[in-house]
Motif scaffolding. Structure first.
Motif, mmCIF file in Angstrom:
data_model
loop_
_atom_site.group_PDB
_atom_site.id
_atom_site.type_symbol
_atom_site.label_atom_id
_atom_site.label_comp_id
_atom_site.label_asym_id
_atom_site.label_seq_id
_atom_site.Cartn_x
_atom_site.Cartn_y
_atom_site.Cartn_z
ATOM 1 N N LEU A 151 0.818 -1.003 0.081
ATOM 2 C CA LEU A 151 -0.013 0.105 0.006
ATOM 3 C C LEU A 151 0.797 1.225 -0.019
ATOM 4 O O LEU A 151 1.961 1.295 0.761
ATOM 5 C CB LEU A 151 -0.969 0.045 1.271
ATOM 6 C CG LEU A 151 -2.074 -0.693 1.282
ATOM 7 C CD1 LEU A 151 -2.769 -0.374 2.833
ATOM 8 C CD2 LEU A 151 -2.920 -0.487 0.258
ATOM 9 N N LEU A 152 0.568 2.410 -0.749
ATOM 10 C CA LEU A 152 1.070 3.597 -0.670
ATOM 11 C C LEU A 152 0.308 4.506 0.276
ATOM 12 O O LEU A 152 -0.787 4.593 0.373
ATOM 13 C CB LEU A 152 0.987 4.296 -1.996
ATOM 14 C CG LEU A 152 2.081 3.542 -3.113
ATOM 15 C CD1 LEU A 152 1.942 4.125 -4.405
ATOM 16 C CD2 LEU A 152 3.729 3.858 -2.614
ATOM 17 N N PHE A 153 1.085 5.305 0.972
ATOM 18 C CA PHE A 153 0.442 6.417 1.757
ATOM 19 C C PHE A 153 1.295 7.870 1.346
ATOM 20 O O PHE A 153 2.271 7.947 0.947
ATOM 21 C CB PHE A 153 0.521 6.123 3.310
ATOM 22 C CG PHE A 153 1.594 6.260 3.922
ATOM 23 C CD1 PHE A 153 1.948 7.485 4.560
ATOM 24 C CD2 PHE A 153 2.493 5.055 3.868
ATOM 25 C CE1 PHE A 153 3.331 7.537 5.290
ATOM 26 C CE2 PHE A 153 3.681 5.026 4.635
ATOM 27 C CZ PHE A 153 4.070 6.388 5.212
ATOM 28 N N GLY A 154 0.749 9.040 1.874
ATOM 29 C CA GLY A 154 1.009 10.176 1.547
ATOM 30 C C GLY A 154 0.913 10.792 0.060
ATOM 31 O O GLY A 154 1.882 11.458 -0.641
ATOM 32 N N ALA A 162 -8.837 9.842 5.395
ATOM 33 C CA ALA A 162 -8.838 9.000 4.225
ATOM 34 C C ALA A 162 -8.028 7.707 4.363
ATOM 35 O O ALA A 162 -8.295 6.530 4.100
ATOM 36 C CB ALA A 162 -8.614 9.656 3.177
ATOM 37 N N TRP A 163 -6.898 8.018 5.001
ATOM 38 C CA TRP A 163 -5.962 6.966 5.034
ATOM 39 C C TRP A 163 -6.325 5.946 6.174
ATOM 40 O O TRP A 163 -5.944 4.845 5.967
ATOM 41 C CB TRP A 163 -4.450 7.523 5.518
ATOM 42 C CG TRP A 163 -3.333 6.763 6.065
ATOM 43 C CD1 TRP A 163 -2.676 6.727 7.063
ATOM 44 C CD2 TRP A 163 -2.729 5.500 5.074
ATOM 45 N NE1 TRP A 163 -1.803 5.706 7.129
ATOM 46 C CE2 TRP A 163 -1.759 5.097 6.037
ATOM 47 C CE3 TRP A 163 -3.133 4.988 4.050
ATOM 48 C CZ2 TRP A 163 -1.107 3.861 5.526
ATOM 49 C CZ3 TRP A 163 -2.339 3.857 3.333
ATOM 50 C CH2 TRP A 163 -1.337 3.221 4.145
ATOM 51 N N ALA A 164 -6.876 6.540 7.348
ATOM 52 C CA ALA A 164 -7.248 5.538 8.323
ATOM 53 C C ALA A 164 -8.299 4.572 8.057
ATOM 54 O O ALA A 164 -8.507 3.514 8.164
ATOM 55 C CB ALA A 164 -7.824 6.526 9.582
ATOM 56 N N GLN A 165 -9.323 5.316 6.783
ATOM 57 C CA GLN A 165 -10.464 4.326 6.443
ATOM 58 C C GLN A 165 -9.738 3.276 5.465
ATOM 59 O O GLN A 165 -10.284 2.078 5.463
ATOM 60 C CB GLN A 165 -11.150 5.270 5.714
ATOM 61 C CG GLN A 165 -12.191 6.074 6.466
ATOM 62 C CD GLN A 165 -13.001 7.252 5.504
ATOM 63 O OE1 GLN A 165 -12.937 7.297 4.300
ATOM 64 N NE2 GLN A 165 -13.447 8.135 6.264
ATOM 65 N N ARG A 166 -8.579 3.885 4.577
ATOM 66 C CA ARG A 166 -7.998 2.544 3.589
ATOM 67 C C ARG A 166 -7.459 1.514 4.639
ATOM 68 O O ARG A 166 -7.462 0.486 4.317
ATOM 69 C CB ARG A 166 -7.049 3.541 3.073
ATOM 70 C CG ARG A 166 -7.203 4.352 1.980
ATOM 71 C CD ARG A 166 -8.043 4.342 0.821
ATOM 72 N NE ARG A 166 -8.195 5.590 0.000
ATOM 73 C CZ ARG A 166 -9.312 6.277 0.492
ATOM 74 N NH1 ARG A 166 -10.135 5.794 1.407
ATOM 75 N NH2 ARG A 166 -9.255 7.429 -0.163
ATOM 76 N N LEU A 167 -6.888 1.814 5.844
ATOM 77 C CA LEU A 167 -6.263 0.773 6.661
ATOM 78 C C LEU A 167 -7.490 -0.010 7.113
ATOM 79 O O LEU A 167 -7.012 -1.110 7.125
ATOM 80 C CB LEU A 167 -5.551 1.630 7.919
ATOM 81 C CG LEU A 167 -4.171 2.197 7.286
ATOM 82 C CD1 LEU A 167 -3.730 2.980 8.661
ATOM 83 C CD2 LEU A 167 -3.223 1.171 7.010
ATOM 84 N N GLU A 168 -8.565 0.491 7.523
ATOM 85 C CA GLU A 168 -9.878 -0.407 8.037
ATOM 86 C C GLU A 168 -10.160 -1.312 7.052
ATOM 87 O O GLU A 168 -10.215 -2.481 7.270
ATOM 88 C CB GLU A 168 -10.825 0.356 8.653
ATOM 89 C CG GLU A 168 -10.488 1.327 9.702
ATOM 90 C CD GLU A 168 -9.980 0.505 10.881
ATOM 91 O OE1 GLU A 168 -10.294 -0.592 11.070
ATOM 92 O OE2 GLU A 168 -9.258 1.018 12.024
#
Length: 384
Positions: A151-154, A162-168
């Motif tokens: 997965l990419l972040f930033g 939005a990032w926290a939702q992707r993680l969930e």
């Protein structure tokens, strides 16, 4: 395997998009180079094989099988050796995965990158979130407990929420290994040009740090061990192959642009060499056909250079650098002698970034998050 169907907007790897690939010729060269370099190294046993790219899942299972056969013919390849294939969701049909498993692959690393369609379009990925979901589920059916996702972040414009939702969402999908990479805006890429031109916002440094810490918190709470800067595993599903890099073990790089670090015992050497294969595939094939390998650069690593690599790589892991591993590269000068005396390392220990004890030298969790800023001081102390 250097070929891709299209170039992603953030990619500056050694990848090529061509109208057609002469797979039989590429396969023959991969096999020949693997045989040549294994013969030069006189390695007795291979613990892991990793098919990276480019997009190796675009190759046929026959090519993977031929390379593994060549490895097993030149050295001992134990039945339980980890054989990983990098794959894109757009080239992982159930029948293709079945073929790769039959060829000997027993671990899959899938470049999901995001589970949001708008982010995937910005990244120039071929697949949709739904296709990624489907690909990972199919892979988990064939490689249970041995399917990793990237997965990419930033990303430009990505918020912490939005990032926290992707993680969930990822936790509902993933198997037992996740690699998280902070997006790097590399010069010469389409995405970097869009950010530089003001079409997309540049991510803030404090937000990036926040995203990293959020990810660690969420994944550790879900039972994952943060065993390396970018890597998380649960139920013991650590990547054997990547650990061998971080532990500064020997490895052989095969194919266009591949890197290797090994001792050429066949030449009577006892010094480790850094080798880089020719980047461009057609030139690489020409060299392999004429001399058995396409090595473009060979550099004998000095004892200091080997210790610098060990330090830079080993500190990426939660185990750090053990006294035993350091002693293998530095029998005369112990970890304690180099980093236990007053100096930069002692200051970093007092500030809570670093630990030196009976286990060896390692970063604290806080130190791991800022490792790049700690390394210059440690390398300076080592060089002195």
């Amino acid at each position: 395997w250097p070929y891709c169907r299209k170039r992603c907007s953030y990619c500056n790897f050694n990848t090529y998009v061509v109208p057609a690939v002469d797979e039989a010729a590429v396969r023959a060269c991969l096999v020949r180079e693997a045989q040549t370099l294994l013969r030069l190294s006189q390695v007795h046993s291979v613990t892991s094989v990793f098919f990276g790219g480019g997009t190796p899942s675009l190759a046929s299972p026959g090519t993977v099988a031929a390379v593994l056969e060549a490895v097993a013919g030149a050295a001992h390849l134990p039945a339980g050796a980890e054989i990983t294939l990098e794959a894109n969701p757009s080239s992982t049909s159930a029948s293709a995965l079945d073929g790769f498993r039959a060829a000997g692959v027993n671990r899959l690393s899938i470049g999901v990158q995001s589970l949001d369609d708008a982010e995937l379009r910005m990244l120039g990925r071929e697949h949709t979130a739904a296709e990624a979901w489907k690909a990972v589920e199919a892979a988990r059916g064939l490689f249970p407990g041995r399917t990793s996702i990237d997965l990419l972040f930033g990303l430009p414009g990505q918020s912490r929420d939005a990032w926290a939702q992707r993680l969930e969402a990822t936790l509902r999908l993933c198997d037992d290994h996740i690699s998280l990479y902070q997006l790097t805006l590399e010069r010469g890429t389409a995405l970097a040009a869009q950010v530089r031109g003001g079409a997309l916002p540049a991510p803030r440094q404090d937000l990036l740090a926040d995203m990293y810490q959020t990810a660690r918190k969420v994944l550790v709470a879900a039972g994952f061990r943060h065993y390396e800067v970018s890597s998380f595993a649960r139920k013991g599903a650590l990547s054997t192959h990547n650990l061998s890099y971080w532990r500064a073990e020997q490895y052989i790089g095969v194919g266009p642009g591949a890197h290797g670090r090994f001792v050429l015992r066949a030449e009577g050497s006892c010094s480790r060499e850094a080798r880089v294969q020719t980047l461009e595939p057609v030139a690489w094939m020409r060299e392999v056909e004429s001399q058995g390998h396409g090595t473009r650069s060979r550099v004998v690593l000095s004892p200091l250079e080997q210790l610098e690599e060990l330090l830079s790589l080993g500190l990426r892991t939660d185990e750090g650098i053990t006294h035993e591993r350091w002693g293998h590269f530095s029998p005369q000068l112990s970890l304690q002698a180099v980093f236990g005396e007053p100096g930069e390392a002692r200051a970093l220990q007092q500030e809570g970034w670093l630990v030196l004890d009976s286990g060896g030298l390692r970063c604290t969790w806080a130190g791991l998050a800022v490792l790049d800023s700690l390394l210059p001081d440690l390398l300076w102390q080592l060089q002195r």
